[in-house]
Design an enzyme around this catalytic site. Structure first.
Site, mmCIF file in Angstrom:
data_model
loop_
_atom_site.group_PDB
_atom_site.id
_atom_site.type_symbol
_atom_site.label_atom_id
_atom_site.label_comp_id
_atom_site.label_asym_id
_atom_site.label_seq_id
_atom_site.Cartn_x
_atom_site.Cartn_y
_atom_site.Cartn_z
ATOM 1 C CG HIS A 19 50.386 41.907 -12.781
ATOM 2 N ND1 HIS A 19 50.544 40.665 -13.335
ATOM 3 C CD2 HIS A 19 49.174 42.354 -13.210
ATOM 4 C CE1 HIS A 19 49.464 40.355 -14.055
ATOM 5 N NE2 HIS A 19 48.628 41.371 -14.003
ATOM 6 C CE LYS A 43 40.653 37.625 -17.441
ATOM 7 N NZ LYS A 43 41.833 38.323 -16.959
ATOM 8 N NE ARG A 93 47.732 45.622 -20.394
ATOM 9 C CZ ARG A 93 47.267 44.401 -20.545
ATOM 10 N NH1 ARG A 93 48.082 43.382 -20.463
ATOM 11 N NH2 ARG A 93 45.998 44.183 -20.801
ATOM 12 C CB SER A 131 48.773 36.897 -17.197
ATOM 13 O OG SER A 131 49.069 37.754 -16.136
HETATM 14 O O1 PNS Z 1 43.305 40.575 -13.850
HETATM 15 P P1 PNS Z 1 41.878 40.654 -14.304
HETATM 16 O O2 PNS Z 1 41.408 39.277 -14.705
HETATM 17 O O3 PNS Z 1 41.666 41.665 -15.388
HETATM 18 O O4 PNS Z 1 41.009 41.121 -13.021
HETATM 19 C C1 PNS Z 1 39.607 41.202 -13.091
HETATM 20 C C2 PNS Z 1 39.007 41.448 -11.690
HETATM 21 C C3 PNS Z 1 39.459 40.406 -10.712
HETATM 22 C C4 PNS Z 1 39.429 42.808 -11.201
HETATM 23 C C5 PNS Z 1 37.455 41.437 -11.852
HETATM 24 O O5 PNS Z 1 37.083 40.298 -12.560
HETATM 25 C C6 PNS Z 1 36.711 41.451 -10.514
HETATM 26 O O6 PNS Z 1 36.761 42.415 -9.788
HETATM 27 N N1 PNS Z 1 36.016 40.338 -10.199
HETATM 28 C C7 PNS Z 1 35.268 40.205 -8.988
HETATM 29 C C8 PNS Z 1 33.776 40.148 -9.268
HETATM 30 C C9 PNS Z 1 33.155 41.539 -9.291
HETATM 31 O O7 PNS Z 1 33.256 42.307 -8.361
HETATM 32 N N2 PNS Z 1 32.472 41.869 -10.408
HETATM 33 C C10 PNS Z 1 31.823 43.153 -10.555
HETATM 34 C C11 PNS Z 1 32.767 44.234 -11.031
HETATM 35 S S1 PNS Z 1 32.598 44.460 -12.756
#
Ligand code: PNS
Length: 173
Positions: A19, A43, A93, A131
């Site tokens: 990150h 999650k 990645r 993570s």
């Molecule tokens: O580190 P992660 O868990 O892969 O991040 C995921 C994240 C936070 C980028 C994604 O879950 C997110 O943007 N959530 C906010 C809700 C949202 O906007 N959903 C619509 C987009 S698909």
């Protein structure tokens, strides 16, 4: 030219050197970068609270001048608008990351056509770091000290064994 602000959203439970590598690359590309910690992830229960994750990110990104850390809830596109950000950064990645990331990028584009997603590749030595794996390997006594910043190592050691065994689901970057 107007200054361009980007958002780097994620769960960051916990932040890894992968990150941090993406933050460093993003900060070089954009005038300012907001690292945005999602408060309520689908999650399941995170190991670290939102505040703990934001604190760790604030500490590790402090040496990078144009980076700030925030938390958000709800839609990413709404938060990006609030922040006057026009780009979203995501780390890729491996090819396997791409399908999910592409779907998210397209959904975000559907929701806000003015928000552009930019994929960045972390340094090769972090391509296998997630993570989820960090937590799993740490819990089993494996050495992950070169894969996370020292403050994350310290905070992992401060967690009780019971906290580390909290069941979780889904992959985490
Ligand atoms: O580190 P992660 O868990 O892969 O991040 C995921 C994240 C936070 C980028 C994604 O879950 C997110 O943007 N959530 C906010 C809700 C949202 O906007 N959903 C619509 C987009 S698909």
């Amino acid at each position: 030219m107007p200054a361009i602000r980007a958002i780097y959203p994620g769960t960051f439970d916990p932040p890894t050197n992968g990150h941090l590598d993406v933050v460093t690359r993003g900060a070089r590309l954009f005038d300012s970068l907001v690292v945005a910690v999602l408060k309520n992830s689908s999650k399941g229960k995170p190991l670290f609270t939102t505040e703990e994750r934001a604190e760790m990110l604030t500490e590790i990104t402090a040496p990078i001048g144009n980076v700030t850390v925030a938390t958000f809830d709800g839609l990413l596109v709404d938060f990006a608008r609030q922040q006057s950000a026009t780009a979203v950064i995501r780390g890729i990645r491996a090819v396997s990351d791409y399908e999910y990331e592409f779907q998210m990028a397209m959904m975000n584009r559907h929701l806000d056509p003015n928000l552009e997603t930019v994929f960045l590749q972390p340094a090769e030595q972090y391509t296998y770091v997630s993570s989820r794996l960090i937590k799993g390997v740490f819990q089993l006594g494996g050495d992950i000290s070169t894969l996370v910043p020292p403050v994350v190592m310290k905070r992992l050691h401060a967690k009780t064994p019971a906290a580390l065994t909290t069941p979780e689901s889904g992959a985490s970057t």
